[in-house]
Design a protein around this motif. Sequence first.
Motif, PDB file in Angstrom:
ATOM      1  N   SER A  25       0.890  -1.121  -0.153  1.00 58.47           N
ATOM      2  CA  SER A  25      -0.017   0.001  -0.188  1.00 58.47           C
ATOM      3  C   SER A  25       0.932   1.281  -0.007  1.00 58.47           C
ATOM      4  O   SER A  25       1.497   1.417   0.847  1.00 58.47           O
ATOM      5  N   ILE A  26       0.689   2.078  -1.038  1.00 60.05           N
ATOM      6  CA  ILE A  26       1.650   3.248  -1.172  1.00 60.05           C
ATOM      7  C   ILE A  26       0.588   4.517  -0.983  1.00 60.05           C
ATOM      8  O   ILE A  26      -0.370   4.615  -1.840  1.00 60.05           O
ATOM      9  N   PHE A  27       1.085   5.412  -0.044  1.00 57.45           N
ATOM     10  CA  PHE A  27       0.443   6.708  -0.082  1.00 57.45           C
ATOM     11  C   PHE A  27       1.446   7.643   0.248  1.00 57.45           C
ATOM     12  O   PHE A  27       2.519   7.640   0.474  1.00 57.45           O
TER      13      PHE A  27
END
Length: 44
Positions: A42-44
């Motif tokens: 998960s990239i944010f």
Amino acid sequence: MIGDGISLSITHTGSTTLSSPHSTFTLSGVLCVPTMKKNLISIF
């Protein structure tokens, strides 16, 4: 916590690298959850 409301324990945190034929990516803030059945990014 996962989608069905169950909490999972994080046992370790750290960083890792992912290599592709053209470059290497460093991921920091990686969480180790041994009871997960799938690897997730998960990239944010």
